[in-house]
Design an enzyme around this catalytic site. Sequence first.
Site, short mmCIF file in Angstrom:
data_model
loop_
_atom_site.label_atom_id
_atom_site.label_comp_id
_atom_site.label_asym_id
_atom_site.label_seq_id
_atom_site.Cartn_x
_atom_site.Cartn_y
_atom_site.Cartn_z
N ASP A 1 0.84 -1.20 0.00
CA ASP A 1 0.00 0.00 0.00
C ASP A 1 0.88 1.25 0.00
OD1 ASP A 1 -2.19 -1.66 0.17
OD2 ASP A 1 -2.37 -1.46 2.35
N1 URA Z 1 -1.43 -5.92 3.91
C1 URA Z 1 -1.91 -4.65 3.88
O1 URA Z 1 -2.96 -4.36 4.42
N2 URA Z 1 -1.19 -3.73 3.22
C2 URA Z 1 0.00 -3.99 2.62
O2 URA Z 1 0.62 -3.09 2.06
C3 URA Z 1 0.47 -5.32 2.68
C4 URA Z 1 -0.27 -6.27 3.33
#
Ligand code: URA
Length: 239
Positions: free
Chosen positions: A103
């Site tokens: 993310d």
């Molecule tokens: N899980 C999440 O919620 N975000 C990420 O970036 C990776 C795993």
Amino acid sequence: MERLDKLLSSTGRWSRKEAEQLIRSGRVTVDGVVAARREEKYPDDAVITVNGEAISAGGYTYLMLNKPAGLVSATEDPRQATVLSLLPEHLRRVGLFPAGRLDRDTVGLLLLTNDGPLAHALLSPVHHVDKIYLAEVEGVLEESDEAAFREGMVLQSGLHCLPAGLERLDESRALVTLHEGKYHQIKRMLAARGKPVRSLKRLTFGPLELDQSLGEGEWRPLTGEEIGALQEAVKPGRP
Ligand code: URA
């Protein structure tokens, strides 16, 4: 066929200028012969050494990035800066892409490569390449959260999450091990437990471990051993 200086710079270890200097100082051999001209073209499978060390040209580049917050894990985006903006110009033109997504606000280990078959295999559910994250949450983590992760969860949206690891480090921090990679998975799993994620950092990706000497936004090429370990992790027949 590719120019020698381009083959060297495509490994991510040297810029074109540095490659030129290495060639000029006689420190590069191709198929056992000292290379004299940077513009000479060689096939991808030529055996190249620099200072006696064989380098993996092979046409593929593998970089470990310590992703900072604020960049998207994509090769292009109409509105937001991508992780590729951290790379020098010569590495933005060799077709690198992030193997999997973090993310925008997640930091830590991200593999950038142009080796499509390897990236595809690493992300395929067939191989269950584990990823470990350090998660910090609001609220107090409990044994029941560990148990819920262990058993696997079905979220309100109907999303089925495979059993995962949650190892509490203290009240608000835990190591989370995922065997799959669904959209916002950790955030959604922890939110479902009433413990929204405050921050998330990826520490491992299969056999790769985040190099602690890399600051956020810094990257380095993978070593030969690291590339070998990734290839080993997705060998046919491996669980
Ligand atoms: N899980 C999440 O919620 N975000 C990420 O970036 C990776 C795993």
